[in-house]
Design a protein around this motif. Structure first.
Motif, PDB file in Angstrom:
ATOM      1  N   SER A  65      40.672  64.101   1.477  1.00 47.92           N
ATOM      2  CA  SER A  65      41.326  64.542   1.096  1.00 47.92           C
ATOM      3  C   SER A  65      40.923  66.175   0.117  1.00 47.92           C
ATOM      4  N   PHE A  66      41.565  66.844   0.859  1.00 48.24           N
ATOM      5  CA  PHE A  66      41.101  68.285  -0.622  1.00 48.24           C
ATOM      6  C   PHE A  66      42.264  68.402  -2.037  1.00 48.24           C
ATOM      7  N   THR A  67      41.342  67.388  -2.679  1.00 47.18           N
ATOM      8  CA  THR A  67      41.718  67.592  -4.293  1.00 47.18           C
ATOM      9  C   THR A  67      42.251  68.802  -5.112  1.00 47.18           C
ATOM     10  N   THR A  68      41.267  69.967  -4.722  1.00 49.26           N
ATOM     11  CA  THR A  68      41.553  71.049  -4.851  1.00 49.26           C
ATOM     12  C   THR A  68      41.317  72.196  -4.560  1.00 49.26           C
ATOM     13  N   GLN A  69      42.044  72.925  -3.776  1.00 48.00           N
ATOM     14  CA  GLN A  69      42.024  74.230  -3.177  1.00 48.00           C
ATOM     15  C   GLN A  69      42.706  75.369  -3.601  1.00 48.00           C
ATOM     16  N   PRO A  70      42.438  76.542  -2.328  1.00 51.92           N
ATOM     17  CA  PRO A  70      43.526  78.196  -3.227  1.00 51.92           C
ATOM     18  C   PRO A  70      44.232  77.737  -2.931  1.00 51.92           C
ATOM     19  N   PRO A  71      45.010  78.928  -3.786  1.00 50.68           N
ATOM     20  CA  PRO A  71      46.728  79.139  -3.590  1.00 50.68           C
ATOM     21  C   PRO A  71      46.661  80.076  -2.488  1.00 50.68           C
ATOM     22  N   SER A  72      47.889  80.125  -1.649  1.00 49.55           N
ATOM     23  CA  SER A  72      48.572  80.098  -1.108  1.00 49.55           C
ATOM     24  C   SER A  72      48.110  81.835  -0.198  1.00 49.55           C
ATOM     25  N   ARG A  73      48.220  81.683  -1.757  1.00 49.34           N
ATOM     26  CA  ARG A  73      46.704  83.522  -1.586  1.00 49.34           C
ATOM     27  C   ARG A  73      46.178  83.689  -2.499  1.00 49.34           C
ATOM     28  N   SER A  74      45.423  84.329  -1.618  1.00 44.06           N
ATOM     29  CA  SER A  74      43.393  83.760  -2.696  1.00 44.06           C
ATOM     30  C   SER A  74      43.176  85.674  -2.078  1.00 44.06           C
ATOM     31  N   ARG A  75      41.696  85.642  -2.606  1.00 47.00           N
ATOM     32  CA  ARG A  75      40.945  86.837  -2.262  1.00 47.00           C
ATOM     33  C   ARG A  75      39.536  86.237  -2.938  1.00 47.00           C
ATOM     34  N   GLY A  76      38.990  86.818  -3.057  1.00 48.50           N
ATOM     35  CA  GLY A  76      37.393  86.275  -3.086  1.00 48.50           C
ATOM     36  C   GLY A  76      36.841  85.189  -2.302  1.00 48.50           C
ATOM     37  N   THR A  77      35.662  84.678  -3.426  1.00 51.56           N
ATOM     38  CA  THR A  77      35.646  83.858  -3.205  1.00 51.56           C
ATOM     39  C   THR A  77      36.593  81.771  -2.851  1.00 51.56           C
ATOM     40  N   LEU A  78      36.161  81.973  -2.167  1.00 48.65           N
ATOM     41  CA  LEU A  78      37.732  80.023  -2.152  1.00 48.65           C
ATOM     42  C   LEU A  78      36.761  79.153  -2.362  1.00 48.65           C
ATOM     43  N   THR A  79      37.270  78.782  -3.227  1.00 47.24           N
ATOM     44  CA  THR A  79      36.574  76.934  -3.942  1.00 47.24           C
ATOM     45  C   THR A  79      37.561  76.005  -3.201  1.00 47.24           C
ATOM     46  N   TYR A  80      37.201  75.086  -2.606  1.00 45.89           N
ATOM     47  CA  TYR A  80      37.470  72.991  -2.406  1.00 45.89           C
ATOM     48  C   TYR A  80      37.181  72.177  -3.478  1.00 45.89           C
ATOM     49  N   VAL A  81      37.555  71.118  -2.789  1.00 46.89           N
ATOM     50  CA  VAL A  81      37.124  69.748  -3.567  1.00 46.89           C
ATOM     51  C   VAL A  81      37.176  69.204  -2.663  1.00 46.89           C
ATOM     52  N   LEU A  82      36.513  68.489  -1.807  1.00 46.22           N
ATOM     53  CA  LEU A  82      37.129  67.290  -1.065  1.00 46.22           C
ATOM     54  C   LEU A  82      37.023  65.829  -1.607  1.00 46.22           C
ATOM     55  N   HIS A  83      37.349  64.743  -1.594  1.00 47.44           N
ATOM     56  CA  HIS A  83      37.415  63.647  -1.533  1.00 47.44           C
ATOM     57  C   HIS A  83      38.085  62.751  -0.943  1.00 47.44           C
ATOM     58  N   PHE A  84      36.837  61.389  -0.852  1.00 43.35           N
ATOM     59  CA  PHE A  84      36.785  60.672   0.116  1.00 43.35           C
ATOM     60  C   PHE A  84      37.183  59.503  -0.456  1.00 43.35           C
ATOM     61  N   ASN A  85      37.823  58.831  -0.034  1.00 42.12           N
ATOM     62  CA  ASN A  85      37.895  57.375  -0.947  1.00 42.12           C
ATOM     63  C   ASN A  85      37.214  56.534  -1.029  1.00 42.12           C
ATOM     64  N   GLU A  86      35.963  56.488  -0.159  1.00 45.50           N
ATOM     65  CA  GLU A  86      34.579  55.702  -0.271  1.00 45.50           C
ATOM     66  C   GLU A  86      33.069  56.534  -0.088  1.00 45.50           C
ATOM     67  N   PRO A  87      32.094  55.695  -0.353  1.00 46.16           N
ATOM     68  CA  PRO A  87      30.699  56.972  -0.272  1.00 46.16           C
ATOM     69  C   PRO A  87      30.766  57.016   1.722  1.00 46.16           C
ATOM     70  N   ILE A  88      29.956  58.195   2.098  1.00 43.13           N
ATOM     71  CA  ILE A  88      30.271  58.349   3.905  1.00 43.13           C
ATOM     72  C   ILE A  88      28.826  58.448   3.637  1.00 43.13           C
ATOM     73  N   ILE A  89      29.004  58.613   5.139  1.00 45.71           N
ATOM     74  CA  ILE A  89      27.606  59.269   6.044  1.00 45.71           C
ATOM     75  C   ILE A  89      28.449  60.210   7.046  1.00 45.71           C
ATOM     76  N   THR A  90      27.360  61.372   6.956  1.00 47.06           N
ATOM     77  CA  THR A  90      27.849  62.405   7.899  1.00 47.06           C
ATOM     78  C   THR A  90      27.555  61.859   9.279  1.00 47.06           C
ATOM     79  N   THR A  91      28.272  62.792  10.289  1.00 45.84           N
ATOM     80  CA  THR A  91      27.806  62.676  11.803  1.00 45.84           C
ATOM     81  C   THR A  91      26.239  63.467  11.640  1.00 45.84           C
ATOM     82  N   GLN A  92      25.652  63.799  10.757  1.00 45.63           N
ATOM     83  CA  GLN A  92      24.188  64.248  11.255  1.00 45.63           C
ATOM     84  C   GLN A  92      23.037  63.617  10.403  1.00 45.63           C
ATOM     85  N   GLY A  93      24.134  61.857  10.129  1.00 37.16           N
ATOM     86  CA  GLY A  93      22.979  60.738   9.488  1.00 37.16           C
ATOM     87  C   GLY A  93      22.569  61.061   8.206  1.00 37.16           C
ATOM     88  N   SER A  94      22.722  61.766   7.670  1.00 32.40           N
ATOM     89  CA  SER A  94      22.917  62.207   5.911  1.00 32.40           C
ATOM     90  C   SER A  94      23.840  62.201   4.988  1.00 32.40           C
TER      91      SER A  94
END
Length: 211
Positions: A65-94
């Motif tokens: 889930s995205f727990t933080t995301q830019p407002p509906s209208r944004s400018r400049g740098t956009l910052t998101y916080v992505l949360h997982f409910n448990e530790p993960i391994i990515t498809t790249q194996g890292s």
């Protein structure tokens, strides 16, 4: 439960299946069996003798889930916080961080650059977009981008939407219904902007008089 014999009368194999997520501790019920003389057992105490070691059952894919995301209208740098409910391994194996290829963009905004940083001591990641052109933008974490630590897959795609506007509002027109010359004590002007604005105040910070 499925029970099969390993050594007749002495040793059995018990298979547990169709479990939901949680802690599994199989227990042999007290006095559930009898020996050749008709004695019931095992005894109620000590109960620890009737218990298997705990196993944590996890049959579920990670949930993002995205727990933080830019407002509906944004400018400049956009910052998101992505949360997982448990530790993960990515498809790249890292296990340390997600990869750029775990995300896709859609919409009319183009040229976005992405950087991803794991947040220490959490299952969260900071996702930063820079250099985006103007227009609509959807950031998507793709289906099955990650697995959990024991290999459960099936994480669903999630989306975050915004519209990027890096251009300041323009004045379309400044008009008045008062004719010139005039001896009116006050004159009212109508100002039209190219888009919705806030912060217009009746002071010298926003207006000046040219003569």
């Amino acid at each position: 439960f499925t029970v099969s014999t390993i050594s007749a009368g002495y040793q059995y194999s018990v298979t547990v299946s169709s479990c939901t997520d949680g802690t599994l501790i199989p227990e042999v019920i007290a006095n559930s069996v009898s020996d050749g003389a008709g004695n019931l057992g095992p005894a109620t105490n000590p109960s620890a003798d009737r218990l298997a070691g705990a196993i944590q059952v996890d049959m579920s894919a990670p949930v993002a889930s995205f727990t933080t995301q830019p407002p509906s209208r944004s400018r400049g740098t956009l910052t998101y916080v992505l949360h997982f409910n448990e530790p993960i391994i990515t498809t790249q194996g890292s296990p340390a961080s997600l990869e750029n290829t775990d995300f896709v963009f859609s919409g009319s905004a183009a040229g976005c650059l992405i950087s991803i940083t794991p947040i220490a001591n959490s299952n969260d990641y900071t996702v930063v977009l820079t250099s985006c052109g103007e227009g609509s933008l959807t950031l998507q974490l793709i289906d099955d981008a990650v697995t959990d630590l024991i290999g459960n897959t099936g994480q669903l795609a999630i989306f975050a939407n915004t519209t990027i506007d890096n251009t300041g509002a323009r004045v379309i027109s400044v008009t008045t219904g008062t004719s010139s010359p005039t001896n009116a004590a006050s004159i009212t002007y109508s100002i039209v902007f190219s888009e919705s604005v806030t912060g217009l105040a009746a002071n010298s910070s926003d207006f000046t008089i040219n003569s």
